[in-house]
Motif scaffolding. Structure first.
Motif, PDB file in Angstrom:
ATOM      1  N   ALA A 127       0.831  -1.204   0.000  1.00 27.02           N
ATOM      2  CA  ALA A 127       0.000   0.000   0.000  1.00 27.02           C
ATOM      3  C   ALA A 127       0.861   1.247   0.000  1.00 27.02           C
ATOM      4  N   GLY A 128       0.194   2.394  -0.186  1.00 24.53           N
ATOM      5  CA  GLY A 128       0.885   3.664  -0.087  1.00 24.53           C
ATOM      6  C   GLY A 128       1.108   4.031   1.366  1.00 24.53           C
ATOM      7  N   ARG A 129       1.437   5.282   1.579  1.00 24.22           N
ATOM      8  CA  ARG A 129       1.738   5.773   2.919  1.00 24.22           C
ATOM      9  C   ARG A 129       0.594   6.637   3.451  1.00 24.22           C
ATOM     10  N   MET A 130       0.506   6.665   4.780  1.00 23.64           N
ATOM     11  CA  MET A 130      -0.460   7.523   5.455  1.00 23.64           C
ATOM     12  C   MET A 130       0.209   8.107   6.693  1.00 23.64           C
ATOM     13  N   PRO A 131      -0.227   9.276   7.150  1.00 23.37           N
ATOM     14  CA  PRO A 131       0.433   9.888   8.305  1.00 23.37           C
ATOM     15  C   PRO A 131       0.155   9.128   9.591  1.00 23.37           C
ATOM     16  N   THR A 132       1.153   9.043  10.445  1.00 16.33           N
ATOM     17  CA  THR A 132       0.951   8.539  11.801  1.00 16.33           C
ATOM     18  C   THR A 132       0.338   9.661  12.631  1.00 16.33           C
ATOM     19  N   HIS A 133      -0.030   9.355  13.877  1.00 17.00           N
ATOM     20  CA  HIS A 133      -0.524  10.412  14.754  1.00 17.00           C
ATOM     21  C   HIS A 133       0.552  11.467  15.001  1.00 17.00           C
ATOM     22  N   GLN A 134       1.797  11.015  15.084  1.00 16.69           N
ATOM     23  CA  GLN A 134       2.905  11.964  15.230  1.00 16.69           C
ATOM     24  C   GLN A 134       3.014  12.846  13.998  1.00 16.69           C
ATOM     25  N   GLY A 135       2.808  12.240  12.823  1.00 14.23           N
ATOM     26  CA  GLY A 135       2.854  13.016  11.588  1.00 14.23           C
ATOM     27  C   GLY A 135       1.719  14.027  11.510  1.00 14.23           C
ATOM     28  N   LEU A 136       0.518  13.614  11.923  1.00 15.00           N
ATOM     29  CA  LEU A 136      -0.607  14.549  11.940  1.00 15.00           C
ATOM     30  C   LEU A 136      -0.338  15.711  12.888  1.00 15.00           C
ATOM     31  N   ARG A 137       0.264  15.409  14.043  1.00 15.49           N
ATOM     32  CA  ARG A 137       0.585  16.471  14.988  1.00 15.49           C
ATOM     33  C   ARG A 137       1.559  17.472  14.372  1.00 15.49           C
ATOM     34  N   LEU A 138       2.595  16.963  13.708  1.00 17.53           N
ATOM     35  CA  LEU A 138       3.569  17.845  13.075  1.00 17.53           C
ATOM     36  C   LEU A 138       2.907  18.693  11.999  1.00 17.53           C
ATOM     37  N   PHE A 139       2.045  18.097  11.217  1.00 16.70           N
ATOM     38  CA  PHE A 139       1.338  18.825  10.156  1.00 16.70           C
ATOM     39  C   PHE A 139       0.458  19.924  10.751  1.00 16.70           C
ATOM     40  N   VAL A 140      -0.317  19.585  11.781  1.00 18.53           N
ATOM     41  CA  VAL A 140      -1.215  20.563  12.401  1.00 18.53           C
ATOM     42  C   VAL A 140      -0.427  21.717  13.003  1.00 18.53           C
ATOM     43  N   ASP A 141       0.688  21.407  13.669  1.00 19.65           N
ATOM     44  CA  ASP A 141       1.463  22.447  14.338  1.00 19.65           C
ATOM     45  C   ASP A 141       2.213  23.351  13.366  1.00 19.65           C
ATOM     46  N   GLY A 142       2.712  22.777  12.258  1.00 17.05           N
ATOM     47  CA  GLY A 142       3.621  23.549  11.435  1.00 17.05           C
ATOM     48  C   GLY A 142       3.216  23.831  10.009  1.00 17.05           C
ATOM     49  N   LEU A 143       2.324  23.050   9.424  1.00 18.40           N
ATOM     50  CA  LEU A 143       2.017  23.207   8.004  1.00 18.40           C
ATOM     51  C   LEU A 143       0.553  23.522   7.714  1.00 18.40           C
ATOM     52  N   LEU A 144      -0.302  23.292   8.667  1.00 19.09           N
ATOM     53  CA  LEU A 144      -1.732  23.498   8.437  1.00 19.09           C
ATOM     54  C   LEU A 144      -2.046  24.977   8.246  1.00 19.09           C
ATOM     55  N   GLU A 145      -2.827  25.280   7.237  1.00 19.30           N
ATOM     56  CA  GLU A 145      -3.291  26.641   6.994  1.00 19.30           C
ATOM     57  C   GLU A 145      -4.752  26.742   7.395  1.00 19.30           C
ATOM     58  N   VAL A 146      -5.023  27.588   8.363  1.00 18.76           N
ATOM     59  CA  VAL A 146      -6.372  27.738   8.899  1.00 18.76           C
ATOM     60  C   VAL A 146      -6.935  29.080   8.457  1.00 18.76           C
ATOM     61  N   GLY A 147      -8.079  29.070   7.799  1.00 20.07           N
ATOM     62  CA  GLY A 147      -8.710  30.301   7.345  1.00 20.07           C
ATOM     63  C   GLY A 147      -9.808  30.744   8.289  1.00 20.07           C
ATOM     64  N   ASP A 148     -10.605  31.679   7.838  1.00 18.81           N
ATOM     65  CA  ASP A 148     -11.736  32.164   8.621  1.00 18.81           C
ATOM     66  C   ASP A 148     -12.945  31.269   8.406  1.00 18.81           C
ATOM     67  N   VAL A 149     -13.906  31.391   9.305  1.00 21.30           N
ATOM     68  CA  VAL A 149     -15.167  30.663   9.158  1.00 21.30           C
ATOM     69  C   VAL A 149     -15.950  31.271   7.996  1.00 21.30           C
ATOM     70  N   ALA A 150     -16.509  30.423   7.149  1.00 24.85           N
ATOM     71  CA  ALA A 150     -17.306  30.905   6.028  1.00 24.85           C
ATOM     72  C   ALA A 150     -18.504  31.710   6.531  1.00 24.85           C
ATOM     73  N   GLN A 151     -18.908  32.705   5.766  1.00 28.55           N
ATOM     74  CA  GLN A 151     -20.000  33.578   6.197  1.00 28.55           C
ATOM     75  C   GLN A 151     -21.301  32.814   6.417  1.00 28.55           C
ATOM     76  N   ASP A 152     -21.588  31.821   5.568  1.00 30.18           N
ATOM     77  CA  ASP A 152     -22.837  31.069   5.748  1.00 30.18           C
ATOM     78  C   ASP A 152     -22.793  30.253   7.046  1.00 30.18           C
ATOM     79  N   ALA A 153     -21.600  29.731   7.401  1.00 33.82           N
ATOM     80  CA  ALA A 153     -21.472  29.000   8.665  1.00 33.82           C
ATOM     81  C   ALA A 153     -21.623  29.941   9.845  1.00 33.82           C
ATOM     82  N   LYS A 154     -21.054  31.152   9.747  1.00 36.80           N
ATOM     83  CA  LYS A 154     -21.220  32.137  10.817  1.00 36.80           C
ATOM     84  C   LYS A 154     -22.689  32.462  11.030  1.00 36.80           C
ATOM     85  N   ARG A 155     -23.400  32.665   9.934  1.00 40.33           N
ATOM     86  CA  ARG A 155     -24.831  33.004  10.046  1.00 40.33           C
ATOM     87  C   ARG A 155     -25.604  31.862  10.689  1.00 40.33           C
TER      88      ARG A 155
END
Length: 362
Positions: A77-105
């Motif tokens: 099979a291919g590769r998938m992130p471990t929990h450690q990998g997900l943590r690294l991604f969330v801490d350093g590479l994840l781009e978080v935007g604003d809440v969409a206007q329809d979700a805010k409403r």
């Protein structure tokens, strides 16, 4: 924008260990996995915008696996992130935007509906996050830390008393307490005076540790029956058996849907986790000590170490400029949650709850 969630728990690997090529391959693997839930192979990556040969990609994937950031569910099979990998991604590479206007409403509309009490808004928030995020929504009801004005014990029967706690914000809490046989009215008065003097103007959390230390130092000076009564009184209010904080969980069925391709045994473990509400309250208490969104992935939380689930949670606050955390709200789901979308949803919902609580108590 790239997130700077300083409150998140750090993984053991570091982005500084990855060169630009490894970082690019790692980011593509994680993003693809979070979108599809499927392991990612070198051929898929080479067709997905990475200007490397499949052989170079395979070598990079192997290096990332040696760092503990990727794993392969099967040899072919291919590769998938471990929990450690997900943590690294969330801490350093994840781009978080604003809440969409329809979700805010939708969030504001449902939580501020006319005639909705704050308790009802909490339940609505749990349902709302469950629907918007596709996981289980979880809310911990508020725990206030006002200073104490007065404590009194009223004997109701030879083996039972009523403990009355009056707070500076006007709240009054009454708790039934067991009494040892032989406790006299003077014992009750002594215990009442002791607690009233030492708790006055202080929250229970602030005073609890000091009081327990004082009890040890003054044990010889206090009547034994009164000492036991004080200890049980502290336990009743400061997180002991009588602590009845409510926990609201909605949308467990979404966990089955979201994990349809996951191991059913892990889903079963997750449902068992949700039944352990005391542990979940402890986890959300951890969130209350932070000033922003907290993320727990897999074994980072004792509660979800077996199911491999993730929790995204944020505290809601009271007090205008002098912010005071009183509760927490979050989403529970599989480790491959859509972090970029759910983090701002949870954060925004927590802010709306804080605003509603401020209005209710003003």
């Amino acid at each position: 924008m790239k997130t700077s969630l300083s409150t998140l728990m750090s993984g053991t690997a570091s982005l500084t260990e990855l060169d630009a090529r490894a970082r690019d391959v790692f980011r593509h693997v994680v993003e693809s996995y979070l979108e599809t839930g499927e392991p990612v192979g070198s051929r898929t990556l080479s067709k997905g915008g990475i200007a490397l040969s499949p052989a170079s990609i395979r070598n990079t994937l192997s290096d990332l696996a040696e760092l503990g950031l990727l794993s392969a569910p099967h040899v072919s099979a291919g590769r998938m992130p471990t929990h450690q990998g997900l943590r690294l991604f969330v801490d350093g590479l994840l781009e978080v935007g604003d809440v969409a206007q329809d979700a805010k409403r939708e969030i504001e509309g449902r939580l501020t509906a006319k005639g909705l009490t704050f308790d009802s808004a909490l339940r609505e928030a749990s349902n709302l996050l469950s629907g918007l995020a596709g996981g289980a929504g979880v809310v911990m009801t508020p725990s206030f830390e006002s200073g104490v004005r007065h404590v009194e014990f009223v004997k109701l029967a030879p083996d039972q008393a009523l403990a009355v706690l009056v707070f500076e914000d006007g709240r009054v809490e009454n708790r039934l307490m067991a009494l040892d046989l032989g406790v006299t009215p003077s014992d009750l008065i002594e215990a009442s005076n002791y607690l009233s003097t030492r708790l006055r103007g202080r929250s229970l959390t602030e005073a609890g540790r000091d009081l327990r230390a004082e009890l040890e130092a003054e044990r010889q000076q206090l009547n034994e029956a009164a000492t036991g009564l004080i200890s049980r009184g502290l336990a009743a209010w400061a997180g002991g058996e009588s602590d009845k904080r409510a926990l609201i969980v909605r949308g467990q069925a979404n966990l089955l849907e979201a994990s349809a391709l996951e191991d059913l045994e892990r889903v079963r473990a997750l449902f068992e986790d949700l039944e352990e509400k005391e542990e979940l309250i402890n986890l959300l208490d951890n969130v209350r000590s932070a000033q922003g969104v907290r993320i727990f992935i897999g074994s980072e939380s004792k509660l979800f170490s077996l199911s491999g689930s993730a929790v995204i949670a944020a505290p809601y606050m009271l007090g205008g400029q002098a912010q005071k955390v009183v509760g927490a709200i979050g989403v529970i789901g599989p480790a491959r949650l859509n972090y970029a979308r759910i983090i701002p949803l949870v954060d925004y919902t927590a802010k709306i709850l804080g605003r509603l609580l401020e209005q209710e108590r003003s």
